[in-house]
Design a protein around this motif. Sequence first.
Motif, PDB file in Angstrom:
ATOM      1  N   UNK A   1      65.838  73.380   1.722  1.00 51.41           N
ATOM      2  CA  UNK A   1      67.263  73.079   1.615  1.00 51.41           C
ATOM      3  C   UNK A   1      67.615  72.017   0.579  1.00 51.41           C
ATOM      4  N   UNK A   2      66.634  71.230   0.159  1.00 50.23           N
ATOM      5  CA  UNK A   2      66.917  70.190  -0.824  1.00 50.23           C
ATOM      6  C   UNK A   2      66.165  70.397  -2.131  1.00 50.23           C
ATOM      7  N   UNK A   3      65.567  71.563  -2.291  1.00 58.36           N
ATOM      8  CA  UNK A   3      64.910  71.924  -3.547  1.00 58.36           C
ATOM      9  C   UNK A   3      63.850  70.907  -3.941  1.00 58.36           C
ATOM     10  N   UNK A   4      63.094  70.436  -2.973  1.00 56.07           N
ATOM     11  CA  UNK A   4      62.004  69.510  -3.243  1.00 56.07           C
ATOM     12  C   UNK A   4      60.865  70.266  -3.913  1.00 56.07           C
ATOM     13  N   UNK A   5      60.301  69.660  -4.969  1.00 55.50           N
ATOM     14  CA  UNK A   5      59.183  70.279  -5.666  1.00 55.50           C
ATOM     15  C   UNK A   5      58.022  70.452  -4.699  1.00 55.50           C
ATOM     16  N   UNK A   6      57.524  71.690  -4.493  1.00 55.13           N
ATOM     17  CA  UNK A   6      56.415  71.893  -3.554  1.00 55.13           C
ATOM     18  C   UNK A   6      55.189  71.071  -3.905  1.00 55.13           C
ATOM     19  N   UNK A   7      55.000  70.757  -5.179  1.00 57.53           N
ATOM     20  CA  UNK A   7      53.820  70.002  -5.584  1.00 57.53           C
ATOM     21  C   UNK A   7      53.830  68.577  -5.035  1.00 57.53           C
ATOM     22  N   UNK A   8      55.001  68.099  -4.586  1.00 54.25           N
ATOM     23  CA  UNK A   8      55.105  66.749  -4.062  1.00 54.25           C
ATOM     24  C   UNK A   8      54.815  66.684  -2.572  1.00 54.25           C
ATOM     25  N   UNK A   9      54.488  67.823  -1.958  1.00 54.21           N
ATOM     26  CA  UNK A   9      54.203  67.843  -0.527  1.00 54.21           C
ATOM     27  C   UNK A   9      52.703  67.898  -0.269  1.00 54.21           C
ATOM     28  N   UNK A  10      52.358  67.790   0.988  1.00 56.43           N
ATOM     29  CA  UNK A  10      50.968  67.900   1.378  1.00 56.43           C
ATOM     30  C   UNK A  10      50.476  69.323   1.086  1.00 56.43           C
ATOM     31  N   UNK A  11      49.296  69.429   0.466  1.00 54.64           N
ATOM     32  CA  UNK A  11      48.807  70.740   0.018  1.00 54.64           C
ATOM     33  C   UNK A  11      47.874  71.408   1.011  1.00 54.64           C
ATOM     34  N   UNK A  12      47.622  70.793   2.148  1.00 50.09           N
ATOM     35  CA  UNK A  12      46.649  71.360   3.085  1.00 50.09           C
ATOM     36  C   UNK A  12      47.037  72.759   3.556  1.00 50.09           C
ATOM     37  N   UNK A  13      48.299  72.931   3.912  1.00 50.92           N
ATOM     38  CA  UNK A  13      48.734  74.234   4.405  1.00 50.92           C
ATOM     39  C   UNK A  13      48.734  75.280   3.295  1.00 50.92           C
ATOM     40  N   UNK A  14      49.000  74.856   2.064  1.00 52.31           N
ATOM     41  CA  UNK A  14      48.918  75.791   0.943  1.00 52.31           C
ATOM     42  C   UNK A  14      47.481  76.234   0.717  1.00 52.31           C
ATOM     43  N   UNK A  15      46.541  75.314   0.853  1.00 49.09           N
ATOM     44  CA  UNK A  15      45.124  75.686   0.752  1.00 49.09           C
ATOM     45  C   UNK A  15      44.736  76.667   1.857  1.00 49.09           C
ATOM     46  N   UNK A  16      45.259  76.419   3.045  1.00 50.13           N
ATOM     47  CA  UNK A  16      44.976  77.318   4.175  1.00 50.13           C
ATOM     48  C   UNK A  16      45.540  78.705   3.905  1.00 50.13           C
TER      49      UNK A  16
END
Length: 280
Positions: free
Chosen positions: A130-145
């Motif tokens: 909803x706030x267009x936050x860059x995904x790269x600025x979040x925790x990457x653990x779930x993306x790795x999963x």
Amino acid sequence: MGLLSNMSRTALISVLFFLLAGCASTPSDDIDLPERTYYDKAMEALDDNLPTTAARHLKDLETRYPFGELTERAKLDLIYAQFEAGDYIASHATAERFIRNYPNHIALDYVYYMRALSTYKGAETFLGRYLDLNPAERDANEYNKAFGEFADLLQRYPSSEYAPDAKARMIYLRNTIAQHEVQVAHYYFKRKAPLSALRRGQEVIQNYPSTPAVEEALAVTIQAYMDLGQLDLAKLNLSVLINSYPESRFVDDKQRFIPFELPREANPDTLYWVSLGLID
């Protein structure tokens, strides 16, 4: 007086008993319906874009008819209904149970796909959506999963109809994870920890060599080697950056490295620029 009290108490208990008996005899929503009725109600709810309601009907079917003719089908639809309802954790858990309980099911590729997709969507936080936050600025653990679960699908079912979409999402995930590593490196620079930043840059170069983040990762390693006083390694990585990205935004028109952050006492004419020995 005591006798009257006892009689009143007895009368009250009798009234309550009859009231409860009357309620028990009244039809309620807890009465079991035919298996097909639960399933049809769920499908109607999905058609009406009411996935939460659909999920409730499908769980009722599963509870009341654990060995029914529609149970397996209902469990598959429950994965989808929970996903559509935004309950990605529940959707993932339902998919996991289906994989364990039906290891040879004909639609298992779909279940593996939905399991990975639930993790993928779950990783998109409220702020990200909803706030267009860059995904790269979040925790990457779930993306790795999610990446690992999509890879599991492709390994098991390379010809699945869901394989093309899984591959496309894996490319996006690799790019996002690599960019995340670069963002973390910048964080370490701010914390005056160039060695930790260096490791993040090397992680991208070694493990995500085909991603757009490699250019910036090379710049990270150059900056880190400069901060660590290892100028020969900095010059070596600068040559790699120039050869690989001739138009790099981290190199000026005289092929000098542009540092991320200049020290306060430095300026473009100081030894901070010439320390690599690349200008006259």
